[in-house]
Enzyme design. Structure first.
Site, PDB file in Angstrom:
ATOM      1  N   HIS A 210      -6.965   1.167   4.532  1.00 55.17           N
ATOM      2  CA  HIS A 210      -7.326   0.380   3.349  1.00 55.17           C
ATOM      3  C   HIS A 210      -7.426  -1.118   3.611  1.00 55.17           C
ATOM      4  O   HIS A 210      -7.815  -1.879   2.731  1.00 55.17           O
ATOM      5  CB  HIS A 210      -6.331   0.618   2.200  1.00 55.17           C
ATOM      6  CG  HIS A 210      -5.003  -0.049   2.421  1.00 55.17           C
ATOM      7  ND1 HIS A 210      -4.060   0.459   3.275  1.00 55.17           N
ATOM      8  CD2 HIS A 210      -4.479  -1.187   1.917  1.00 55.17           C
ATOM      9  CE1 HIS A 210      -3.003  -0.332   3.284  1.00 55.17           C
ATOM     10  NE2 HIS A 210      -3.230  -1.340   2.467  1.00 55.17           N
TER      11      HIS A 210
HETATM   12  C1  UD1 Z   1      -2.827  -4.428  -2.116  1.00 55.94           C
HETATM   13  C2  UD1 Z   1      -2.131  -5.448  -1.226  1.00 55.94           C
HETATM   14  C3  UD1 Z   1      -1.922  -4.854   0.165  1.00 55.94           C
HETATM   15  C4  UD1 Z   1      -1.246  -3.518   0.111  1.00 55.94           C
HETATM   16  C5  UD1 Z   1      -2.037  -2.602  -0.790  1.00 55.94           C
HETATM   17  C6  UD1 Z   1      -1.416  -1.238  -0.894  1.00 55.94           C
HETATM   18  C7  UD1 Z   1      -2.685  -7.815  -1.732  1.00 55.94           C
HETATM   19  C8  UD1 Z   1      -3.402  -8.998  -1.226  1.00 55.94           C
HETATM   20  N1  UD1 Z   1      -2.908  -6.661  -1.051  1.00 55.94           N
HETATM   21  O1  UD1 Z   1      -4.155  -4.262  -1.595  1.00 55.94           O
HETATM   22  O2  UD1 Z   1      -1.135  -5.732   0.924  1.00 55.94           O
HETATM   23  O3  UD1 Z   1      -1.165  -2.978   1.400  1.00 55.94           O
HETATM   24  O4  UD1 Z   1      -2.111  -3.212  -2.092  1.00 55.94           O
HETATM   25  O5  UD1 Z   1      -2.121  -0.399  -1.734  1.00 55.94           O
HETATM   26  O6  UD1 Z   1      -1.931  -7.909  -2.670  1.00 55.94           O
HETATM   27  N2  UD1 Z   1      -7.675  -0.369  -7.482  1.00 55.94           N
HETATM   28  C9  UD1 Z   1      -7.732   0.720  -8.308  1.00 55.94           C
HETATM   29  N3  UD1 Z   1      -6.586   1.103  -8.961  1.00 55.94           N
HETATM   30  C10 UD1 Z   1      -5.420   0.449  -8.821  1.00 55.94           C
HETATM   31  C11 UD1 Z   1      -5.381  -0.671  -7.986  1.00 55.94           C
HETATM   32  C12 UD1 Z   1      -6.506  -1.068  -7.312  1.00 55.94           C
HETATM   33  O7  UD1 Z   1      -8.756   1.336  -8.474  1.00 55.94           O
HETATM   34  O8  UD1 Z   1      -4.413   0.869  -9.429  1.00 55.94           O
HETATM   35  C13 UD1 Z   1      -8.883  -0.758  -6.730  1.00 55.94           C
HETATM   36  C14 UD1 Z   1      -9.731  -1.785  -7.434  1.00 55.94           C
HETATM   37  O9  UD1 Z   1     -11.056  -1.486  -7.187  1.00 55.94           O
HETATM   38  C15 UD1 Z   1      -9.349  -3.065  -6.720  1.00 55.94           C
HETATM   39  C16 UD1 Z   1      -9.075  -2.584  -5.313  1.00 55.94           C
HETATM   40  O10 UD1 Z   1      -8.510  -1.297  -5.477  1.00 55.94           O
HETATM   41  O11 UD1 Z   1     -10.333  -4.033  -6.797  1.00 55.94           O
HETATM   42  C17 UD1 Z   1      -8.144  -3.467  -4.554  1.00 55.94           C
HETATM   43  O12 UD1 Z   1      -6.905  -3.649  -5.253  1.00 55.94           O
HETATM   44  P1  UD1 Z   1      -6.009  -4.962  -4.991  1.00 55.94           P
HETATM   45  O13 UD1 Z   1      -4.783  -4.920  -5.797  1.00 55.94           O
HETATM   46  O14 UD1 Z   1      -6.865  -6.160  -5.091  1.00 55.94           O
HETATM   47  O15 UD1 Z   1      -5.631  -4.888  -3.454  1.00 55.94           O
HETATM   48  P2  UD1 Z   1      -5.302  -3.632  -2.498  1.00 55.94           P
HETATM   49  O16 UD1 Z   1      -6.460  -3.427  -1.599  1.00 55.94           O
HETATM   50  O17 UD1 Z   1      -4.783  -2.474  -3.263  1.00 55.94           O
END
Ligand code: UD1
Length: 369
Positions: A210
């Site tokens: 991821h």
């Molecule tokens: C975040 C953390 C990362 C961690 C990861 C674990 C930061 C900078 N990164 O990254 O260190 O390893 O979590 O999962 O804080 N989304 C969903 N549902 C959710 C959450 C996210 O669909 O419940 C999708 C959305 O499209 C979103 C994308 O995932 O834009 C990324 O989510 P985000 O919280 O920005 O960062 P992660 O990649 O999850």
């Protein structure tokens, strides 16, 4: 003392569980409230972890959701400030290195409240990782810093953090692992029905991906999946997919490649399912931080698909091999692993299930002093 504890994203949940258990224990001398920023909100990314790990429902959910780094960080800050005005805690405790960690630390410190950072001092040396920026800044802002491995203290000293603020306590993520190990869902149960023929194979690998560096660029993602699909013909791979990765695979049109391989995709899994899959795997392929530690604690070989790690003890003492994303290196590492059974290691010092009580004791002494 009253402590506001903050969580935001999936890897925070397994870290806060043992801390809340300790802070809210029968003879606890602290009171603690729990704030969830809402960075992760899907049931599979959040609620299932609260349920399986027995984390108390948050006293407050800021409901920020997803966004660019600036938008997400700013939203968390704006919504967290009034919570502190209302709660007036003695300190704010943050865990890990996600956007919620730095956002809430910055709010607290500007309101004159001390920040306690659990999992301080880890450094990958790679400033293109958003988490590395979060780690460096959070540690600069923190009053009390709790580390998971001894080398972290040297990283902090190099950045000018006063050594008397730093305490080596071990790894709260491993507190959670040991506490839940006998509740892990056996891999055969999770795999039956997923892999071909409805029968669980006796050998399989676990794959997670991821990190933006691996999944955001379509060419890198394609190369990685091609390499892993070659491996999957020898060792079938189960691949629980993070929402970010699922979107990137679709956007890059790579579903076909996966369908033709022995990579079996699944929605994100619960903690107890993941624990069983890790424990029983022949090998784990990952770019996660936490999984490098969990496989070391379980003694299962881990192939890390990143150029660096902020958790070097998993490679120097544990079962982790840092391989990067180069196809030939991944394939070479896999053949070596098949031949030797993979790297053996030992469990690092203080990864013994008692990190949270050590943290509790330090905080009580610090508040009293
Ligand atoms: C975040 C953390 C990362 C961690 C990861 C674990 C930061 C900078 N990164 O990254 O260190 O390893 O979590 O999962 O804080 N989304 C969903 N549902 C959710 C959450 C996210 O669909 O419940 C999708 C959305 O499209 C979103 C994308 O995932 O834009 C990324 O989510 P985000 O919280 O920005 O960062 P992660 O990649 O999850």
């Amino acid at each position: 003392g009253h402590i506001v504890c903050v969580v935001g994203a999936r890897p925070n949940f397994m870290k806060i569980a043992p801390i809340m258990r300790c802070f809210r224990g029968e003879d606890s001398r602290l009171s603690a409230s729990l704030v969830h920023t809402g960075q992760h909100y899907d049931a599979a990314m959040k609620q299932s972890f609260f349920d399986q790990l027995g984390i108390p429902e948050p006293d407050c959910d800021l409901g920020v959701g997803s966004g660019s780094h600036a938008v997400q960080t700013a939203d968390i800050m704006k919504r967290f400030e009034p919570v502190l005005d209302q709660e007036r805690p003695s300190a704010v405790l943050v865990v890990g290195d996600v956007n919620s960690t730095i956002a809430c630390s910055l709010v607290a410190v500007k309101k004159g409240l001390p920040v306690i950072h659990v999992e301080a001092g880890l450094r990958s040396g790679d400033r293109t990782m958003p988490e590395e920026i979060n780690r460096i800044l959070t540690d600069q802002l923190s009053e009390l810093l709790f580390t998971t491995e001894r080398d972290a203290a040297a990283n902090l000293a190099r950045e000018g953090v006063a050594p008397e603020r730093v305490h080596f306590v071990g790894n709260v993520m491993i507190d959670t692992l040991l506490y839940n190990l006998d509740k892990a869902v056996p891999a055969a149960e999770t795999l039956g029905g997923v892999m071909s023929g409805g029968e669980a194979p006796d050998r399989y690998g676990l794959l997670t991906l991821h990190r933006p560096a691996n999944v955001d660029d379509p060419d890198t993602l394609r190369r990685l999946l091609e390499t892993l699909s070659v491996i999957s013909r020898d060792l079938p791979l189960i691949f629980p997919i993070h929402p970010r990765t699922r979107d990137r695979i679709e956007a890059a049109g790579l579903q076909g490649l996966i369908e033709q391989s022995a990579i079996y995709t699944q929605p994100p899994m619960g903690y107890l399912e993941m624990l069983g899959l890790m424990r029983d795997a022949t090998a784990v392929f990952t770019d996660s931080g936490g999984i490098q530690e969990e496989t070391t604690a379980l003694g299962v070989p881990c192939v890390t698909l990143r150029e660096s790690t902020e958790r070097p003890i998993t490679a120097t003492e544990g079962t982790n091999t840092i391989v990067g994303s180069d196809s030939q290196r991944i394939l070479d590492t896999y053949s070596e692993l098949s031949r030797t059974g993979g790297k053996r290691g030992r469990v690092p010092e203080y990864w013994d299930g008692k990190a949270a009580p050590r943290i509790y004791n330090h905080i009580v002494a610090w508040l009293g002093g």
